[in-house]
Design an enzyme around this catalytic site. Structure first.
Site, mmCIF file in Angstrom:
data_model
loop_
_atom_site.group_PDB
_atom_site.id
_atom_site.type_symbol
_atom_site.label_atom_id
_atom_site.label_comp_id
_atom_site.label_asym_id
_atom_site.label_seq_id
_atom_site.Cartn_x
_atom_site.Cartn_y
_atom_site.Cartn_z
ATOM 1 N N ASP A 237 1.316 -1.338 0.172
ATOM 2 C CA ASP A 237 0.018 0.426 0.025
ATOM 3 C C ASP A 237 0.905 1.408 -0.165
ATOM 4 O O ASP A 237 1.692 1.614 0.123
ATOM 5 C CB ASP A 237 -0.702 -0.166 1.539
ATOM 6 C CG ASP A 237 -2.457 0.944 0.920
ATOM 7 O OD1 ASP A 237 -2.098 1.513 -0.603
ATOM 8 O OD2 ASP A 237 -3.051 0.382 1.445
ATOM 9 N N PHE A 238 0.572 2.579 0.087
ATOM 10 C CA PHE A 238 1.169 3.777 -0.052
ATOM 11 C C PHE A 238 1.633 3.408 1.231
ATOM 12 O O PHE A 238 0.910 4.589 1.841
ATOM 13 C CB PHE A 238 0.212 4.856 -1.535
ATOM 14 C CG PHE A 238 1.186 5.806 -1.102
ATOM 15 C CD1 PHE A 238 1.691 6.334 -2.325
ATOM 16 C CD2 PHE A 238 0.884 7.027 -0.369
ATOM 17 C CE1 PHE A 238 2.472 7.631 -1.788
ATOM 18 C CE2 PHE A 238 1.464 8.248 -0.147
ATOM 19 C CZ PHE A 238 2.377 8.509 -1.088
#
Length: 694
Positions: A237-238
């Site tokens: 995920d970011f």
């Protein structure tokens, strides 16, 4: 680029022709996906091999986010409430087509979770509390994304692995869960989805699991890749990466967005120090390249110029169908619905009924979940008020409207009408959890006031999760429409008048109160800090400890195991017709259990029944309650009956007859008596038989 060769062969050929630095590009999203560029956030790479494609990721569990001119599909929880796998495929196909034509060929979605608490902010983004239902629908949507448009392919990234069950301190919390619960509850929807669709990617989550961040947790290899058989690549995920060496060794293949930990300097330094091996780098790059090739990204270039408007009439029809089939009729006392021509004056009340904002709230507010690129439709939705007014005119009825900002004034408006339709809403989304399950904007008081003024009141709820209903007895009808997307008005009006017959079933349990939730202590939710408090001190960066001590008792299993009656049970939903069940047959075989039963439409109009089969394992298994083992929809005319046959297979990906044996590190089927039940919801199962398995 020889398409006669397999994806495996092609990936091996490309990497054999690559330098180490060219290979390292695949381990970061930006350098992997923009081959013509060489510098990303100050990190410089050599030019990539000329055959590599431009790839663009888009967030998109529900719709193609961050783009205009796209269809505003309903929230995923509404898709889950349809229980319709064909519709999930159609949604994936439509969304994939729009993504590609917008110049995006990787969709970060769909997502699954286990619905540990209905307060979790991303509940509307996921597919309910049951592994079989959520995993099956996620697989169908993934297949639509990856196979629905062969000439315009998109690749799906299933998310978020794993234990991502709350937004509060999602980057600084640890989901502490025992091995059996992890496998039976939290791994299981991923296993079902992966087995049924083979997504190109899986995204690891922000949180820790038992003290180790998801994106550097050995579960990525030990469970996801080995036990679940996932052969795609793992992307973070970011901002979810916290290391170089531990992440690569654990099985993280690609860092999302800009390179921070998977830079050439850091990876080569770890390689030189003997902390990682060239084989580990090779395997990570190989998994990324193979997934891209397998899913057509190398062979079907993105359009040079993305289209402005990619929403089509067919896609809007899919959005309307999800809103229709996903809406759940919860109450219909005295058959107040469908509306008849006798109602000459109809009061429509509530902010979300209209496209004209009241205190900043309108129909667009509940188009979808909120937060981080999600939310309002990119084009004005069909407002319920407009659609209801147009439909009422066909029967000669008139509509009066009140925005509901003043409950007393709304009650006065309702008193003037034959029928009152009052809209209630609650907002939620990524980035925060809800603190309650009440309606926003004084909605509970509004519905209570309207219901008190008009005996024929129907409440339409537009929420992303379960709602408490202190006003339940004040109304005759309740329709849960979730976040119904851009075609909300059309779908709701057609349901209210019976142009379409409600067929949605709840994909999650609606509790009577917060005190009934499985998370009974603050240590379970929202989690505690070292001093036992639930509030993070200012400037504190320690990890919130969230203890999953409820174990296997999640969702409807918790309510049954603890003999707690919910407000509305998992699987529940009314229709404008009725169905009966009979002649249950249960036959144990070496492969599992063969089940059949007969369902009859006993009402006066055609309708869709979603029959559900549940299994209770032997007591020695130590399992709470029963588990959904199969479901099947049938469309029946009045008086028509049909025999439904399902197989509960021992080797099915949801392991319906097994438990996870942590000592043997394997699924095992306990010997003993199994109870099989069939009916319309987890709490309404008129048919029951037992059988013995060994």
């Amino acid at each position: 680029m020889n398409t006669a060769k397999s994806a495996d062969q092609r990936a091996q050929l490309l990497l054999k022709a690559s330098s180490l630095d060219q290979e390292l590009r695949w381990l970061g999203e930006q350098p992997a996906n923009q081959p013509a560029n060489t510098t990303f956030s100050g990190v410089t790479y050599p030019a990539q091999l000329p055959c590599t494609p431009n790839v663009t990721y888009t967030d998109g569990p529900d719709t193609v986010r961050g783009s205009t001119g796209v269809t505003g599909f309903p929230a995923q929880i509404g898709l889950a409430a349809s229980w319709n796998t064909n519709l999930a495929y159609d949604k994936g196909k439509a969304q994939g087509d729009e993504a590609f034509r917008k110049g995006k060929n990787v969709v970060l979605g769909p997502g699954v979770s286990s619905g540990r608490t209905p307060l979790a902010g991303r509940t509307p983004e996921y597919l309910g509390e049951d592994s079989l239902l959520g995993g099956t629908l996620a697989a169908a949507q993934t297949n639509g994304l990856q196979k629905g448009n062969p000439d315009r392919p998109t690749m799906a990234v299933l998310k978020h692995y794993i234990g991502n069950e709350q937004e509060l301190d999602r980057q600084t919390s640890s989901s502490n869960v025992d091995e059996r619960t992890l496998r039976e509850v939290y791994d299981l929807p991923f296993e079902v989805a992966i087995d049924g669709s083979s997504p190109g990617g899986v995204m690891c989550s922000y949180n820790q699991i038992n003290g180790t961040y998801a994106c550097e947790n050995p579960l990525l290899t030990d469970n996801l890749k080995k036990q679940l058989g996932f052969d795609g690549y793992v992307v973070s995920d970011f901002g979810a990466v916290h290391s170089t060496t531990p992440s690569l060794k654990a099985g993280l293949d690609q860092e999302l967005n800009r390179p921070l930990y998977y830079t050439p300097d850091k990876l080569k330094a770890a390689l030189s120090a003997g902390q990682i091996t060239r084989k580990q780098i090779d395997e990570a790059a190989y998994r990324v390249v193979k997934a891209y090739i397998k899913n057509g990204l190398f062979d079907h270039p993105l359009p040079t110029t993305p289209e402005d408007n990619v929403s089509t009439a067919a896609h809007k029809q899919v959005a309307q169908q999800i809103a229709t089939e996903g809406s759940v009729l919860l109450k219909n006392d005295g058959n107040v619905l469908p509306l008849s021509s006798k109602a000459k004056t109809i009061a429509v009340i509530g902010q979300t009924a209209s496209n004209t904002p009241t205190n900043g709230v309108s129909a667009a507010t509940v188009c979808g979940m909120s937060g981080f690129g999600a939310g309002s439709c990119t084009t004005p939705p069909v407002a319920p008020l407009d659609a209801i007014t147009a439909r009422a005119a066909k029967t000669g009825a008139s509509v009066i409207y009140d925005n509901g900002s003043d409950p007393a004034a709304a009650a006065a408006t309702a008193a003037k009408a034959d029928i009152a339709i009052v809209f209630g809403y609650s907002k939620m989304g990524e980035g925060s959890d809800r603190t309650n399950l009440n309606l926003d904007g004084n909605g509970d008081a509004l519905i209570s006031a309207v219901g008190g003024a008009n005996h024929n009141t129907i409440a339409v709820l537009e929420t992303g999760t379960a709602a408490l209903m202190p006003w339940q007895k004040d109304v005759r009808g309740i329709l849960e429409a979730w976040y119904p997307g851009e075609q909300q008005g059309t779908a709701i009006a057609r349901l209210l008048w019976g142009d379409d017959n409600p067929s949605g079933r709840l994909p999650m349990t609606f509790p009577k109160s917060l005190a009934d939730l499985p998370t009974q202590s603050s240590a379970q939710y929202p989690g505690v800090f070292a001093d036992g408090s639930t509030t993070r001190p200012a400037g504190d960066t320690s990890i919130r400890q969230v203890n999953y001590t409820e174990g296997l008792a999640v969702g409807y299993k918790w309510y049954e195991e603890n003999d707690i009656a919910p407000l509305y049970a998992f699987g529940y939903g009314l229709s404008y017709t009725s169905f009966s069940y009979r002649d249950l047959s249960v036959q144990a075989t070496k492969q599992g259990i063969e089940v059949s039963y007969e369902v009859t439409n006993t009402g006066r109009r055609a309708g869709t029944d979603t029959g559900q089969v549940y299994v209770t394992l032997p007591k020695a298994a130590g399992e709470p309650g029963k588990r959904l083992a199969a479901f099947q929809q049938v469309e029946l005319r009045p008086g028509q009956h049909k025999k439904v046959k399902v197989t509960i297979a021992r080797n099915a990906s949801d392991h319906p007859l097994s438990i996870w044996n942590s000592h043997q590190d394997a699924w095992t089927t306990p010997s003993g008596t199994y109870t099989v039940e069939a009916g319309s919801s987890s709490a309404d199962l008129p048919l029951q038989k037992t059988t013995t398995l060994r």
